[in-house]
Design a protein around this motif. Structure first.
Motif, PDB file in Angstrom:
ATOM      1  N   MET A  32     -11.660 -65.880  29.980  1.00 35.81           N
ATOM      2  CA  MET A  32     -11.035 -64.610  29.612  1.00 35.81           C
ATOM      3  C   MET A  32     -11.989 -63.772  28.763  1.00 35.81           C
ATOM      4  O   MET A  32     -12.557 -64.249  27.782  1.00 35.81           O
ATOM      5  CB  MET A  32      -9.731 -64.810  28.837  1.00 35.81           C
ATOM      6  N   LEU A  33     -12.154 -62.517  29.167  1.00 33.94           N
ATOM      7  CA  LEU A  33     -12.901 -61.540  28.389  1.00 33.94           C
ATOM      8  C   LEU A  33     -11.925 -60.495  27.861  1.00 33.94           C
ATOM      9  O   LEU A  33     -10.798 -60.389  28.331  1.00 33.94           O
ATOM     10  CB  LEU A  33     -13.957 -60.855  29.262  1.00 33.94           C
ATOM     11  N   HIS A  34     -12.379 -59.722  26.887  1.00 32.31           N
ATOM     12  CA  HIS A  34     -11.559 -58.608  26.403  1.00 32.31           C
ATOM     13  C   HIS A  34     -12.466 -57.519  25.860  1.00 32.31           C
ATOM     14  O   HIS A  34     -13.631 -57.763  25.526  1.00 32.31           O
ATOM     15  CB  HIS A  34     -10.568 -59.073  25.327  1.00 32.31           C
ATOM     16  N   VAL A  35     -11.942 -56.307  25.806  1.00 30.10           N
ATOM     17  CA  VAL A  35     -12.661 -55.219  25.144  1.00 30.10           C
ATOM     18  C   VAL A  35     -12.446 -55.417  23.653  1.00 30.10           C
ATOM     19  O   VAL A  35     -11.339 -55.254  23.141  1.00 30.10           O
ATOM     20  CB  VAL A  35     -12.149 -53.845  25.601  1.00 30.10           C
ATOM     21  N   SER A  36     -13.509 -55.792  22.959  1.00 36.10           N
ATOM     22  CA  SER A  36     -13.374 -56.163  21.551  1.00 36.10           C
ATOM     23  C   SER A  36     -13.440 -54.967  20.613  1.00 36.10           C
ATOM     24  O   SER A  36     -12.901 -55.020  19.505  1.00 36.10           O
ATOM     25  CB  SER A  36     -14.451 -57.177  21.163  1.00 36.10           C
ATOM     26  N   ASN A  37     -14.083 -53.872  21.073  1.00 31.48           N
ATOM     27  CA  ASN A  37     -14.160 -52.696  20.202  1.00 31.48           C
ATOM     28  C   ASN A  37     -14.737 -51.520  20.972  1.00 31.48           C
ATOM     29  O   ASN A  37     -15.428 -51.697  21.983  1.00 31.48           O
ATOM     30  CB  ASN A  37     -15.028 -52.975  18.972  1.00 31.48           C
ATOM     31  N   ILE A  38     -14.427 -50.332  20.494  1.00 24.93           N
ATOM     32  CA  ILE A  38     -15.059 -49.101  20.980  1.00 24.93           C
ATOM     33  C   ILE A  38     -15.484 -48.325  19.744  1.00 24.93           C
ATOM     34  O   ILE A  38     -14.660 -48.016  18.881  1.00 24.93           O
ATOM     35  CB  ILE A  38     -14.104 -48.256  21.846  1.00 24.93           C
ATOM     36  N   ILE A  39     -16.777 -48.034  19.653  1.00 25.08           N
ATOM     37  CA  ILE A  39     -17.346 -47.421  18.456  1.00 25.08           C
ATOM     38  C   ILE A  39     -18.004 -46.096  18.835  1.00 25.08           C
ATOM     39  O   ILE A  39     -18.768 -46.041  19.803  1.00 25.08           O
ATOM     40  CB  ILE A  39     -18.388 -48.354  17.813  1.00 25.08           C
ATOM     41  N   PRO A  40     -17.729 -45.016  18.111  1.00 27.14           N
ATOM     42  CA  PRO A  40     -18.351 -43.725  18.443  1.00 27.14           C
ATOM     43  C   PRO A  40     -19.859 -43.758  18.248  1.00 27.14           C
ATOM     44  O   PRO A  40     -20.373 -44.481  17.387  1.00 27.14           O
ATOM     45  CB  PRO A  40     -17.678 -42.749  17.470  1.00 27.14           C
ATOM     46  N   LEU A  41     -20.572 -42.984  19.057  1.00 28.26           N
ATOM     47  CA  LEU A  41     -22.030 -42.914  18.920  1.00 28.26           C
ATOM     48  C   LEU A  41     -22.415 -42.301  17.582  1.00 28.26           C
ATOM     49  O   LEU A  41     -23.406 -42.696  16.967  1.00 28.26           O
ATOM     50  CB  LEU A  41     -22.629 -42.077  20.055  1.00 28.26           C
ATOM     51  N   GLU A  42     -21.636 -41.329  17.141  1.00 26.23           N
ATOM     52  CA  GLU A  42     -21.875 -40.719  15.845  1.00 26.23           C
ATOM     53  C   GLU A  42     -21.006 -41.407  14.806  1.00 26.23           C
ATOM     54  O   GLU A  42     -20.128 -42.198  15.133  1.00 26.23           O
ATOM     55  CB  GLU A  42     -21.567 -39.217  15.909  1.00 26.23           C
ATOM     56  N   THR A  43     -21.267 -41.108  13.538  1.00 29.46           N
ATOM     57  CA  THR A  43     -20.502 -41.742  12.473  1.00 29.46           C
ATOM     58  C   THR A  43     -19.045 -41.299  12.521  1.00 29.46           C
ATOM     59  O   THR A  43     -18.712 -40.257  13.077  1.00 29.46           O
ATOM     60  CB  THR A  43     -21.094 -41.383  11.098  1.00 29.46           C
ATOM     61  N   GLY A  44     -18.195 -42.092  11.913  1.00 34.64           N
ATOM     62  CA  GLY A  44     -16.778 -41.777  11.908  1.00 34.64           C
ATOM     63  C   GLY A  44     -15.993 -42.820  12.675  1.00 34.64           C
ATOM     64  O   GLY A  44     -16.517 -43.862  13.075  1.00 34.64           O
ATOM     65  N   GLN A  45     -14.732 -42.533  12.896  1.00 31.17           N
ATOM     66  CA  GLN A  45     -13.847 -43.460  13.591  1.00 31.17           C
ATOM     67  C   GLN A  45     -13.082 -42.712  14.663  1.00 31.17           C
ATOM     68  O   GLN A  45     -12.675 -41.559  14.481  1.00 31.17           O
ATOM     69  CB  GLN A  45     -12.864 -44.099  12.598  1.00 31.17           C
ATOM     70  N   LEU A  46     -12.888 -43.358  15.795  1.00 27.55           N
ATOM     71  CA  LEU A  46     -12.149 -42.741  16.885  1.00 27.55           C
ATOM     72  C   LEU A  46     -10.661 -42.680  16.551  1.00 27.55           C
ATOM     73  O   LEU A  46     -10.110 -43.603  15.951  1.00 27.55           O
ATOM     74  CB  LEU A  46     -12.340 -43.542  18.174  1.00 27.55           C
TER      75      LEU A  46
END
Length: 222
Positions: A79-93
């Protein structure tokens, strides 16, 4: 009437069905759409202490969606999962941006992969309901307090305090798991001022902890 729905980050799980992670990642790379590419930096090394299989994909900014890195890592065997999505620039989505990027990856990259390899991919909903995380009893008590209490006074008025304590006692009695941050967000979404919601979530955390301590002390002296 308040529906008590709360935005949340969607989760995505991939059941490999006998395929190896490497095979899955290879087919993903063949199915990448124009807004996605495999990130070649040594991102896999960041996961080596926790999981032997990981991969990173870069989403390029287009329309209203920002650029971001999307990480896929091994959750457990097969089992795999999407562990995170991080913006290319600073900050939080934001919830909406995070979920939109994940949905784009799911629709345009993972679905063709799912069909080719016969894997099973599950994605959760972007909102959770109060009744999904609390029993009917505790949910009713929360709503009774939040709808009727004086939102400028928190739980300081005795009738409101009794309703609030009844909710806290219910959560403790039923051993229900709800994070104080979620309580805070539910209150804010229901029209409570942020400072009052923070105070109430702190009261909630303290109240549940105090009742837990009381019950353990009683068991020790029984």
């Amino acid at each position: 009437m308040m529906r008590y729905d709360m935005k949340t980050f969607r989760e995505l799980y991939i059941h490999l069905g006998g395929n190896s992670p490497d095979t899955f990642f290879k087919v993903i790379e063949e199915n990448l759409s124009e807004n996605w590419r495999r990130e070649k930096m040594d991102v896999d090394e960041a996961f080596l202490d926790e999981t032997p299989s990981a991969s990173c994909y870069q989403h390029s900014q287009h329309g209203n969606l920002p650029g971001a890195y999307l990480y896929i890592a091994e959750k457990k065997t097969s089992m795999l999962h999407v562990s995170n999505i991080i913006p290319l620039e600073t900050g939080q989505l934001t919830y909406d941006a995070y979920n939109a990027i994940l949905t784009d990856f799911f629709e345009n990259v993972l679905k063709p992969t799912e069909e080719r390899l016969n894997v099973s991919i599950k994605i959760t909903e972007p909102e959770i309901r109060l009744d999904d995380i609390l029993s009917s009893e505790c949910s009713k008590l929360f709503k009774a307090f939040s709808r009727c209490a004086n939102k400028s006074a928190g739980s300081s008025y005795l009738p409101d305090q009794e309703k609030w304590f009844s909710f806290i006692r219910c959560v403790n009695k039923n051993s229900e798991k709800i994070d104080p941050d979620i309580v805070e967000k539910l209150l804010i979404d229901d029209g409570w001022p942020e400072d009052r919601a923070i105070d109430l979530s702190s009261e909630f955390e303290f109240g549940v902890s105090l009742l837990n301590f009381h019950h353990k002390a009683e068991e020790c002296h029984a």
